[in-house]
Design a protein around this motif. Structure first.
Motif, PDB file in Angstrom:
ATOM      1  N   CYS A  12       0.843  -1.179   0.000  1.00 24.59           N
ATOM      2  CA  CYS A  12       0.000   0.000   0.000  1.00 24.59           C
ATOM      3  C   CYS A  12       0.887   1.240   0.000  1.00 24.59           C
ATOM      4  N   HIS A  13       0.660   2.082  -1.008  1.00 20.56           N
ATOM      5  CA  HIS A  13       1.479   3.283  -1.137  1.00 20.56           C
ATOM      6  C   HIS A  13       0.862   4.377  -0.278  1.00 20.56           C
ATOM      7  N   PRO A  14       1.537   5.349   0.266  1.00 27.45           N
ATOM      8  CA  PRO A  14       2.898   5.742  -0.057  1.00 27.45           C
ATOM      9  C   PRO A  14       3.977   5.097   0.814  1.00 27.45           C
ATOM     10  N   THR A  15       3.594   4.319   1.811  1.00 27.69           N
ATOM     11  CA  THR A  15       4.613   3.731   2.686  1.00 27.69           C
ATOM     12  C   THR A  15       5.178   2.427   2.135  1.00 27.69           C
ATOM     13  N   TRP A  16       4.439   1.770   1.246  1.00 27.79           N
ATOM     14  CA  TRP A  16       4.817   0.485   0.669  1.00 27.79           C
ATOM     15  C   TRP A  16       5.068  -0.563   1.733  1.00 27.79           C
ATOM     16  N   ASP A  17       4.180  -0.565   2.725  1.00 28.49           N
ATOM     17  CA  ASP A  17       4.163  -1.614   3.737  1.00 28.49           C
ATOM     18  C   ASP A  17       3.004  -2.551   3.413  1.00 28.49           C
ATOM     19  N   CYS A  18       3.122  -3.797   3.828  1.00 25.52           N
ATOM     20  CA  CYS A  18       2.088  -4.793   3.593  1.00 25.52           C
ATOM     21  C   CYS A  18       0.876  -4.485   4.463  1.00 25.52           C
ATOM     22  N   GLU A  19      -0.302  -4.487   3.854  1.00 26.47           N
ATOM     23  CA  GLU A  19      -1.533  -4.222   4.599  1.00 26.47           C
ATOM     24  C   GLU A  19      -1.837  -5.326   5.596  1.00 26.47           C
ATOM     25  N   ARG A  20      -1.357  -6.520   5.336  1.00 26.09           N
ATOM     26  CA  ARG A  20      -1.672  -7.649   6.215  1.00 26.09           C
ATOM     27  C   ARG A  20      -0.695  -7.792   7.384  1.00 26.09           C
ATOM     28  N   CYS A  21       0.628  -7.739   7.091  1.00 27.28           N
ATOM     29  CA  CYS A  21       1.604  -8.001   8.161  1.00 27.28           C
ATOM     30  C   CYS A  21       2.389  -6.762   8.585  1.00 27.28           C
ATOM     31  N   GLY A  22       2.277  -5.659   7.840  1.00 25.89           N
ATOM     32  CA  GLY A  22       2.960  -4.424   8.205  1.00 25.89           C
ATOM     33  C   GLY A  22       4.433  -4.362   7.840  1.00 25.89           C
ATOM     34  N   GLU A  23       4.954  -5.417   7.238  1.00 23.37           N
ATOM     35  CA  GLU A  23       6.359  -5.442   6.832  1.00 23.37           C
ATOM     36  C   GLU A  23       6.535  -4.667   5.522  1.00 23.37           C
ATOM     37  N   PRO A  24       7.764  -4.208   5.232  1.00 23.22           N
ATOM     38  CA  PRO A  24       7.999  -3.566   3.931  1.00 23.22           C
ATOM     39  C   PRO A  24       7.598  -4.514   2.800  1.00 23.22           C
ATOM     40  N   TRP A  25       6.814  -3.984   1.848  1.00 20.70           N
ATOM     41  CA  TRP A  25       6.300  -4.795   0.752  1.00 20.70           C
ATOM     42  C   TRP A  25       7.211  -4.703  -0.452  1.00 20.70           C
ATOM     43  N   PRO A  26       7.435  -5.756  -1.172  1.00 23.19           N
ATOM     44  CA  PRO A  26       6.957  -7.117  -0.999  1.00 23.19           C
ATOM     45  C   PRO A  26       7.502  -7.715   0.299  1.00 23.19           C
ATOM     46  N   CYS A  27       6.585  -8.185   1.095  1.00 23.98           N
ATOM     47  CA  CYS A  27       6.904  -8.649   2.448  1.00 23.98           C
ATOM     48  C   CYS A  27       7.525 -10.045   2.437  1.00 23.98           C
ATOM     49  N   PRO A  28       8.045 -10.470   3.589  1.00 20.31           N
ATOM     50  CA  PRO A  28       8.650 -11.807   3.661  1.00 20.31           C
ATOM     51  C   PRO A  28       7.716 -12.932   3.213  1.00 20.31           C
ATOM     52  N   ALA A  29       6.413 -12.775   3.440  1.00 22.43           N
ATOM     53  CA  ALA A  29       5.474 -13.820   3.015  1.00 22.43           C
ATOM     54  C   ALA A  29       5.530 -14.022   1.502  1.00 22.43           C
ATOM     55  N   LEU A  30       5.689 -12.948   0.753  1.00 25.08           N
ATOM     56  CA  LEU A  30       5.814 -13.070  -0.710  1.00 25.08           C
ATOM     57  C   LEU A  30       7.217 -13.498  -1.110  1.00 25.08           C
ATOM     58  N   ARG A  31       8.218 -12.905  -0.475  1.00 26.53           N
ATOM     59  CA  ARG A  31       9.596 -13.225  -0.847  1.00 26.53           C
ATOM     60  C   ARG A  31       9.977 -14.656  -0.487  1.00 26.53           C
ATOM     61  N   ASP A  32       9.252 -15.269   0.433  1.00 23.22           N
ATOM     62  CA  ASP A  32       9.549 -16.647   0.831  1.00 23.22           C
ATOM     63  C   ASP A  32       8.949 -17.692  -0.111  1.00 23.22           C
ATOM     64  N   ILE A  33       8.134 -17.253  -1.060  1.00 19.40           N
ATOM     65  CA  ILE A  33       7.592 -18.197  -2.033  1.00 19.40           C
ATOM     66  C   ILE A  33       8.755 -18.686  -2.898  1.00 19.40           C
ATOM     67  N   PRO A  34       8.935 -19.980  -3.021  1.00 15.78           N
ATOM     68  CA  PRO A  34      10.060 -20.499  -3.813  1.00 15.78           C
ATOM     69  C   PRO A  34      10.037 -19.960  -5.243  1.00 15.78           C
ATOM     70  N   ARG A  35      11.214 -19.597  -5.729  1.00 17.19           N
ATOM     71  CA  ARG A  35      11.318 -19.012  -7.073  1.00 17.19           C
ATOM     72  C   ARG A  35      10.738 -19.912  -8.151  1.00 17.19           C
ATOM     73  N   HIS A  36      10.863 -21.211  -7.981  1.00 21.20           N
ATOM     74  CA  HIS A  36      10.348 -22.113  -9.018  1.00 21.20           C
ATOM     75  C   HIS A  36       8.820 -22.077  -9.104  1.00 21.20           C
ATOM     76  N   GLN A  37       8.157 -21.477  -8.114  1.00 20.87           N
ATOM     77  CA  GLN A  37       6.704 -21.346  -8.148  1.00 20.87           C
ATOM     78  C   GLN A  37       6.256 -20.006  -8.739  1.00 20.87           C
ATOM     79  N   LEU A  38       7.195 -19.157  -9.072  1.00 20.63           N
ATOM     80  CA  LEU A  38       6.880 -17.840  -9.616  1.00 20.63           C
ATOM     81  C   LEU A  38       7.110 -17.818 -11.123  1.00 20.63           C
ATOM     82  N   GLU A  39       6.461 -16.893 -11.792  1.00 19.90           N
ATOM     83  CA  GLU A  39       6.655 -16.682 -13.225  1.00 19.90           C
ATOM     84  C   GLU A  39       7.314 -15.320 -13.420  1.00 19.90           C
TER      85      GLU A  39
END
Length: 97
Positions: free
Chosen positions: A16-43
């Motif tokens: 969520c801009h302008p802070t670019w923090d995750c609305e769900r966990c409050g971490e800087p977005w893209p948050c650890p929940a997204l960054r922890d998705i294995p690369r082979h599962q991403l396009e």
């Protein structure tokens, strides 16, 4: 394999801009929940245009803040799924400012 839309729909971790923090966990977005998705599962081909679009706004919103990251750091944060060198991150940041 999934694009960003599918990941966001499943996890609910939205930036969520302008802070670019995750609305769900409050971490800087893209948050650890997204960054922890294995690369082979991403396009990467689907993620790059979306993240590049968001990256431009994030650089505008975050650069120059006393506590904010520098543009190359923002690039590395938003393109976490790519193996970027420092020089490449700086070049992308210069192009997107």
């Amino acid at each position: 394999m999934t694009g960003l839309g599918g990941v966001l729909a499943v996890t609910g971790h939205l930036g969520c801009h302008p802070t670019w923090d995750c609305e769900r966990c409050g971490e800087p977005w893209p948050c650890p929940a997204l960054r922890d998705i294995p690369r082979h599962q991403l396009e990467p081909a689907a993620l790059i245009p979306v993240m590049a679009f968001l990256l431009r706004g994030a650089i505008r919103d975050l650069r120059g803040r006393a506590e904010g990251p520098e543009p190359p750091e923002i690039v590395r944060r938003f393109l976490w799924f790519l193996p970027l060198t420092d020089d490449e991150a700086r070049a992308i940041a210069r192009r997107l400012r």
